[in-house]
Structure formats: C-alpha cells, structure tokens
Scaffold this active site. Sequence first.
Site, PDB file in Angstrom:
ATOM      1  N   ASP A 201     -41.406 -17.601  28.324  1.00 48.30           N
ATOM      2  CA  ASP A 201     -42.436 -18.446  27.718  1.00 48.30           C
ATOM      3  C   ASP A 201     -43.732 -17.664  27.520  1.00 48.30           C
ATOM      4  O   ASP A 201     -44.351 -17.195  28.484  1.00 48.30           O
ATOM      5  CB  ASP A 201     -42.684 -19.652  28.630  1.00 48.30           C
ATOM      6  CG  ASP A 201     -43.673 -20.630  28.048  1.00 48.30           C
ATOM      7  OD1 ASP A 201     -43.330 -21.259  27.037  1.00 48.30           O
ATOM      8  OD2 ASP A 201     -44.780 -20.768  28.606  1.00 48.30           O
ATOM      9  N   ASP A 232     -42.781 -23.369  14.197  1.00 43.58           N
ATOM     10  CA  ASP A 232     -41.776 -23.996  15.050  1.00 43.58           C
ATOM     11  C   ASP A 232     -42.381 -24.436  16.382  1.00 43.58           C
ATOM     12  O   ASP A 232     -43.240 -23.761  16.953  1.00 43.58           O
ATOM     13  CB  ASP A 232     -40.648 -22.993  15.313  1.00 43.58           C
ATOM     14  CG  ASP A 232     -39.510 -23.583  16.114  1.00 43.58           C
ATOM     15  OD1 ASP A 232     -38.884 -24.536  15.633  1.00 43.58           O
ATOM     16  OD2 ASP A 232     -39.247 -23.093  17.237  1.00 43.58           O
ATOM     17  N   GLU A 262     -43.992 -28.130  13.065  1.00 46.83           N
ATOM     18  CA  GLU A 262     -42.993 -29.042  13.619  1.00 46.83           C
ATOM     19  C   GLU A 262     -43.463 -29.499  15.003  1.00 46.83           C
ATOM     20  O   GLU A 262     -43.334 -28.772  15.986  1.00 46.83           O
ATOM     21  CB  GLU A 262     -41.627 -28.348  13.738  1.00 46.83           C
ATOM     22  CG  GLU A 262     -40.545 -29.247  14.330  1.00 46.83           C
ATOM     23  CD  GLU A 262     -39.852 -28.648  15.542  1.00 46.83           C
ATOM     24  OE1 GLU A 262     -38.968 -29.315  16.089  1.00 46.83           O
ATOM     25  OE2 GLU A 262     -40.201 -27.526  15.959  1.00 46.83           O
ATOM     26  N   GLY A 301     -27.848 -53.276   8.369  1.00 49.27           N
ATOM     27  CA  GLY A 301     -28.549 -54.276   7.564  1.00 49.27           C
ATOM     28  C   GLY A 301     -29.514 -55.144   8.338  1.00 49.27           C
ATOM     29  O   GLY A 301     -30.175 -56.008   7.764  1.00 49.27           O
ATOM     30  N   ASP A 428     -30.624 -52.845   1.852  1.00 43.82           N
ATOM     31  CA  ASP A 428     -29.724 -52.489   2.948  1.00 43.82           C
ATOM     32  C   ASP A 428     -28.845 -53.691   3.316  1.00 43.82           C
ATOM     33  O   ASP A 428     -28.187 -53.704   4.349  1.00 43.82           O
ATOM     34  CB  ASP A 428     -30.487 -51.971   4.163  1.00 43.82           C
ATOM     35  CG  ASP A 428     -31.266 -53.047   4.896  1.00 43.82           C
ATOM     36  OD1 ASP A 428     -31.450 -54.147   4.332  1.00 43.82           O
ATOM     37  OD2 ASP A 428     -31.689 -52.802   6.045  1.00 43.82           O
TER      38      ASP A 428
END
Length: 486
Positions: A201, A232, A262, A301, A428
């Site tokens: 790390d 990232d 991200e 749905g 839907d």
Amino acid sequence: MIDNGIMMQYFEWYMKEDPALWTVVKKEAEKLKKLGVTSMWLPPAYKGANGAQDVGYAVYDLYDLGEFNQKGSVRTKYGTKKEYLEAIEALQKAGINAYADIVLNHKMGADEVEEVPAQEFNEVNRYQMVGEGKTIGAWTKFTFPGRKGKYSDFTWNWTHFDGIDWDQEHFKKSLYKFAGKEWNQGVDEQYDNYDYLMGADIDFDNREVFEELVKWAVWYVDITGVDGLRLDAIKHIPASFYRDFLYMVREQTGKELFTVGEYWSGDVNRLGKYLEDIHSEASLFDVPLHYNLYHCSKSGGAYDLRTILDNTLMKTNPVKAVTFVDNHDTQPGQALESFVEDWFKPMAYAIILLRQEGYPCVFYGDYKGISHDKIKSKKQMLDKLMKLRKDKAYGEQHDYFDHPNCIGWTREGDADHKDSGLAVVISDGEGGTKRMYVGTHFAGAHFSDVMGNAKYNIKIDEYGFGEFYVNRGAVAVWVRKEPSSR
C-alpha cells in the site's frame, strides 16, 4: 457544430491476450468514430505482476509499457509499447480521445523481500492492533532489473509504503502496518479507514513518492500523448494527493487532461464530498446510478421507475457524472459483481445515452459480449442507441416520470443537427402509450420507433404532442420519419 460525447471502455476482465487489444483498437477506431464514440478508456498499459496474463491492476512497473522482459514477457496482456502508441495515434487521427487507466494505490510483484518492523491489524477495524509488533518479511523492494534504470532510476522500498497483507517470514496472510507509519487520512471511512486495499500500500504522505509519481505521470503523458485519465480506486487515496498531483501534471504537460475517478460507493453524498475535497477539475463514475439500474433489472417489474434517477450524480451533479451501465468490476465473477440483467440493458443504455445529463460510457463486455460467461454481444442494439445519441439526442428535454412502470422523455432537437429530436418511452411492466411534447416545430410530422416496438408511424398534433407507444418490458425511441411517397 458540437456532437454529443460517448466514452467507450474498451476491455473486459476475461478478454483473451490474442489478438493483442492495441492492434484491435487501431483497426476499429474509424468505425467506432462513425457510430459516435468520442473517447476511449483503455486498460492499464503498464506491466503487471503477472506479465502477459495481467489485466493491469496488479501494478508492477509503471514505466514498462510492454518494452522490457519482465514478469515473464515483454508485452503486456494488451500488446507491446509500440502497438500501444500506434493505437493511441489511430484513435486521435479518427477524432477519438484516448484516456489512460491510472492505478496508483498499490504495487505488487516486488523483486525482493525486506525485513520490516510491523504491527498486525484487524482487517475490519483498521485502527485496532492485533497482538504484539514483530519483524515480518515484506515484498516491498522494487528494483526493476529488466528495465535497468531506463526512464527512471527510482527504486521502491518499504519506507514508500504503509503496509502489506503478507508476511513471507512467517508465511502468513494478514493486514500489517509498518512501524512508524499511519494509514493515510482523507480516505473512505469503511472499516474506519479504507486506505489499505491490496498489495504493498503506497504511502501518499511520503514526499519522495509524490515527486516520483508526478515525474512518472508527466513522462507518461508526454510519451503516449493521451488526452485524459481514468483514476482507479480513489476512495483508498487521499483527495489531497490527487488535488496536488493533477495540478502539477497539468501544469508541467500543458494539457487539460479530462479526468474521471472511480470512487466505488452507492452513496451519492460521499461522491459529492469527494468532488468538494479534491478541489480540482475532475468527474466521477455515477456508481449510484449503476446500482439503481441493477436493482431495477432484478426487481421483476416491482421497481418504481419514477425514482430511477434519485440519489445519483446524474441528477445532483450532471456535469461531473460519467454514467455507465456495467464495467469490468461489475461483470460476472468480479468482486463488485452487480451485472444489469439482459432484458433491461436496452432501457439502461437509453437512460445514459439519450438524456442530456451526464457523459455516458459504453462497456466493451456489452458491446462485444463476454465469451468467458457466454454473454452475447449487444452490438446491434448499442449501435442504434449510440447513433441516436450522435444524430438525434439534442435540444430541450421534457420529462414524463409519472408512472411507476412507464416513464418517458423527449428532446426537441436543435438547428445544428438536421431532423434531430426524439421521444423515449421505457416500460419495466405493462406496455402502453404516453402523450408527450416534442415541440410545435414538429406539428404535422410523422415519427417512427427505431427500436422495432411499433410497426406504424404516428403524427404529431398541432400542439407538438404525440401518442408514443412502448411494448411490455422494453424501450421505444421515436424519431422523425416521413412516409415514403409513391
């Protein structure tokens, strides 16, 4: 005239090494541009710990773009450095911006073990020490013998990292923080502190680390000519690091460098806070929207479509939202698996591609299919929707989010794009008809559904309204199409 933008993530986790991806990108650049692709997110281009089999996120040598014999190969999974540079050149020649995937949180595949004083910590409570401190064997010495100091003579040792998850001395997997180190602050608060993710790390408080990473990034941008960055795992990296890093890299390269991060969280408030903290020009992937689309696809749905955009960046900060349906992390078999079901993919992509908010990103695994999981290509559907975004999705937007199972919106079009404007209806559950306004300039015009729901044309009334139909569990996209004269 400015066309709508479309980003494409041009890889998936399980894609094969051959043919080399960089050669495919070069070959397909012109074709993708015609469909409306304006930028391409390319996978990590540097050598990973697993050489030619590495997807790119187990970062070994940032300076090896497929040039040196390291980790069992010269090439990366995606090809050689020469092929990478040719792919970027082909994209830019076609008018497509190239975005590089930047993975800076950790390093893996070290060349040597070092004896390091460390403490063992609780993996779900990162501030709770477990047992006494001891000396461990840590894979933290990176000398890159295959590169022999070309481009940079910087070597990494344990002082450049905060911790690791493996003790070679005692052959034990656990979470170890090195003596005299603290977990980086300004990261996500999961596990009290989510600095540590994997591997060795990186310590972002170390000045040598900061200077080397900026030096590398300037080299990378200069040698590749990329137009932007995909960052990232930024929830594990202090926002202050990327604030300063982006400032320095942009200043030294003289490039604007579109940047999207991200930050994997379904909580839009956390994304909003990060955007405030970074104090830099950057966008974020709209993870909350992805989860809304995923849960809707799994609900049979029962999902209330009126809420599909609630608590998303698309709604709260659309200028900073990079919208997506799925990616390499959400595909089957991955740690964040949450793959939107096939039946809902056309509706999900209509939401990100045909609305005015957000910068949509199309996933390679949807476009080309994922052979590893026998998932078929949706190229035909996506080609239609991308072309509609490029040609038709312009002008003022009117929303009709007024039914739990059937919603719609329209775009009035603009003067720069001939016959632009459209009407979208999504269901839907039960199909049906929705009366929506497309603009009085369309009065008397005929509209047709390009998705194949309805085989008939409709006529826009004198007030600019039409009765737009959709089938059960489907999406209809209506555009102007006058009947052919005989």
